[in-house]
Design an enzyme around this catalytic site. Structure first.
Site, PDB file in Angstrom:
ATOM      1  N   TYR A 150     -34.502  28.975 -41.022  1.00  0.00           N
ATOM      2  CA  TYR A 150     -35.923  28.677 -41.259  1.00  0.00           C
ATOM      3  C   TYR A 150     -36.212  28.634 -42.767  1.00  0.00           C
ATOM      4  CZ  TYR A 150     -41.034  29.160 -40.822  1.00  0.00           C
ATOM      5  OH  TYR A 150     -42.403  28.973 -40.907  1.00  0.00           O
ATOM      6  N   ALA A 152     -34.172  28.086 -45.192  1.00  0.00           N
ATOM      7  CA  ALA A 152     -33.512  26.921 -45.819  1.00  0.00           C
ATOM      8  C   ALA A 152     -34.354  25.670 -45.598  1.00  0.00           C
ATOM      9  CB  ALA A 152     -32.116  26.736 -45.229  1.00  0.00           C
TER      10      ALA A 152
HETATM   11  P1  NAP Z   1     -47.367  27.037 -33.562  1.00  0.00           P
HETATM   12  O1  NAP Z   1     -48.569  27.832 -33.236  1.00  0.00           O
HETATM   13  O2  NAP Z   1     -46.064  27.318 -32.897  1.00  0.00           O
HETATM   14  O3  NAP Z   1     -47.735  25.470 -33.361  1.00  0.00           O
HETATM   15  C1  NAP Z   1     -46.761  24.513 -33.618  1.00  0.00           C
HETATM   16  C2  NAP Z   1     -47.376  23.137 -33.572  1.00  0.00           C
HETATM   17  O4  NAP Z   1     -46.362  22.192 -33.953  1.00  0.00           O
HETATM   18  C3  NAP Z   1     -47.845  22.732 -32.196  1.00  0.00           C
HETATM   19  O5  NAP Z   1     -48.999  21.929 -32.338  1.00  0.00           O
HETATM   20  C4  NAP Z   1     -46.695  21.893 -31.651  1.00  0.00           C
HETATM   21  O6  NAP Z   1     -47.091  20.889 -30.718  1.00  0.00           O
HETATM   22  C5  NAP Z   1     -46.226  21.232 -32.928  1.00  0.00           C
HETATM   23  N1  NAP Z   1     -44.860  20.752 -32.891  1.00  0.00           N
HETATM   24  C6  NAP Z   1     -43.723  21.482 -32.741  1.00  0.00           C
HETATM   25  N2  NAP Z   1     -42.653  20.666 -32.777  1.00  0.00           N
HETATM   26  C7  NAP Z   1     -43.126  19.402 -32.949  1.00  0.00           C
HETATM   27  C8  NAP Z   1     -42.538  18.140 -33.081  1.00  0.00           C
HETATM   28  N3  NAP Z   1     -41.211  17.977 -33.018  1.00  0.00           N
HETATM   29  N4  NAP Z   1     -43.327  17.056 -33.261  1.00  0.00           N
HETATM   30  C9  NAP Z   1     -44.681  17.189 -33.306  1.00  0.00           C
HETATM   31  N5  NAP Z   1     -45.304  18.369 -33.204  1.00  0.00           N
HETATM   32  C10 NAP Z   1     -44.535  19.455 -33.017  1.00  0.00           C
HETATM   33  O7  NAP Z   1     -47.029  27.098 -35.116  1.00  0.00           O
HETATM   34  P2  NAP Z   1     -47.930  27.565 -36.378  1.00  0.00           P
HETATM   35  O8  NAP Z   1     -47.782  29.021 -36.531  1.00  0.00           O
HETATM   36  O9  NAP Z   1     -49.272  26.949 -36.294  1.00  0.00           O
HETATM   37  O10 NAP Z   1     -47.081  26.890 -37.566  1.00  0.00           O
HETATM   38  C11 NAP Z   1     -47.423  25.636 -38.113  1.00  0.00           C
HETATM   39  C12 NAP Z   1     -46.648  25.437 -39.405  1.00  0.00           C
HETATM   40  O11 NAP Z   1     -46.898  26.547 -40.280  1.00  0.00           O
HETATM   41  C13 NAP Z   1     -45.121  25.382 -39.228  1.00  0.00           C
HETATM   42  O12 NAP Z   1     -44.593  24.425 -40.120  1.00  0.00           O
HETATM   43  C14 NAP Z   1     -44.684  26.779 -39.622  1.00  0.00           C
HETATM   44  O13 NAP Z   1     -43.357  26.807 -40.080  1.00  0.00           O
HETATM   45  C15 NAP Z   1     -45.675  27.110 -40.719  1.00  0.00           C
HETATM   46  N6  NAP Z   1     -45.852  28.549 -40.944  1.00  0.00           N
HETATM   47  C16 NAP Z   1     -46.324  29.382 -39.967  1.00  0.00           C
HETATM   48  C17 NAP Z   1     -46.463  30.745 -40.236  1.00  0.00           C
HETATM   49  C18 NAP Z   1     -46.963  31.742 -39.221  1.00  0.00           C
HETATM   50  O14 NAP Z   1     -46.860  32.962 -39.492  1.00  0.00           O
HETATM   51  N7  NAP Z   1     -47.518  31.334 -38.112  1.00  0.00           N
HETATM   52  C19 NAP Z   1     -46.106  31.251 -41.505  1.00  0.00           C
HETATM   53  C20 NAP Z   1     -45.621  30.369 -42.465  1.00  0.00           C
HETATM   54  C21 NAP Z   1     -45.498  29.034 -42.183  1.00  0.00           C
HETATM   55  P3  NAP Z   1     -47.143  21.134 -29.111  1.00  0.00           P
HETATM   56  O15 NAP Z   1     -48.320  22.057 -28.869  1.00  0.00           O
HETATM   57  O16 NAP Z   1     -47.378  19.780 -28.517  1.00  0.00           O
HETATM   58  O17 NAP Z   1     -45.846  21.753 -28.730  1.00  0.00           O
END
Ligand code: NAP
Length: 242
Positions: A150, A152
């Protein structure tokens, strides 16, 4: 003004889509599998008096991304902001990393960001303006055991942000990134409660961030307040990485 947010059916992407709508943007809501949740986001945005539509595309799939951008163009006629947000996490210590999971993370978290940035830049270059915001992670700058893959991928996001910013600045396009710390979304559900408490103690502000915190920062980056900034990674982590 039109914004496309990838992975906008849930979590941070959803909050960004709604916040940009509050700022007056028409919003293209991308999702991968969760059609019902994406429809909910569209309905929530339409209540704010702007246009919204959902677009299904796996961002790892170039053909699907190309087709999505064609549909977004047909529906909205322009693109001003891309929020590259769709991402996955699948923690594993080095010797436990599985080939399928490795490929999936690289495909979505890196290739997916390039696919969308490329298509967005094609649209933005012709009008010499646009903003690309990449959602990175504090794991790109802070070593967290079990997050080798992740971190990386998110390190790659930071590097691509700087390079694309330099390439696209002469075309009037700004590229910046937001690197959130622990944000309370479904992505954090996989972390055991005991571990969460341990992380909480390491955060100087003594709280997890919210999807709204990230969305507010993304909206600020889209505003005139940041019109001279490009290639930067804003770490939004309550002090965790200090
Ligand atoms: P999340 O709640 O798991 O939601 C992920 C979202 O991405 C969902 O809308 C999902 O769509 C979509 N998705 C996953 N794979 C996809 C693909 N191949 N094509 C299109 N859409 C896709 O995640 P989140 O916590 O909101 O994270 C969003 C971003 O923030 C990510 O890049 C993550 O690495 C980053 N981030 C999160 C955190 C944290 O603590 N939560 C911290 C740092 C960075 P579906 O609903 O249709 O599956």
């Amino acid at each position: 003004m039109v914004a496309l947010v990838t992975g906008a059916s849930r979590g941070i992407g959803r909050a960004c889509a709604v916040k940009l709508a509050e700022c007056g943007y028409d919003v293209a809501v991308n999702y991968n599998s969760n059609e019902a949740k994406a429809a909910e986001v569209v309905a929530e945005i339409e209540k704010l008096g702007v246009k919204a539509a959902a677009f299904k595309a796996d961002t790892a799939d170039l053909k699907a991304v190309q087709s999505m951008f064609r549909e977004v163009q047909k529906t909205f006629g322009q693109l001003d902001v891309l929020v590259n947000n769709a991402g996955v996490v699948d923690d594993a210590y080095l010797l436990m990393i599985n080939e399928d999971s490795l490929s999936k993370s690289l495909d979505i978290n890196i290739k997916g960001y390039f696919h969308c940035a490329q298509q967005a830049a094609l649209k933005m270059m012709s009008k010499k303006s646009g903003k690309i915001i990449n959602i990175s992670s504090v794991s790109s700058v802070l070593a967290v055991e079990g997050q080798g893959v992740y971190s990386a991928t998110k390190g790659a996001v930071n590097s691509m942000t700087a390079t694309l910013a330099k390439e696209l600045a002469p075309r009037g396009i700004q590229v910046n990134a937001v690197a959130p710390g622990f944000i309370a979304t479904e992505m954090m559900d996989a972390i055991p409660e005991e571990k969460k408490q341990e992380y909480l103690k390491a955060i100087p502000m003594n709280k997890f961030g919210s999807a709204q915190d990230v969305a507010n920062t993304v909206a600020a980056l889209c505003s005139d307040a940041f019109s001279y900034m490009t290639g930067q990674v804003i770490v939004l982590d309550g002090g965790l990485s200090l």
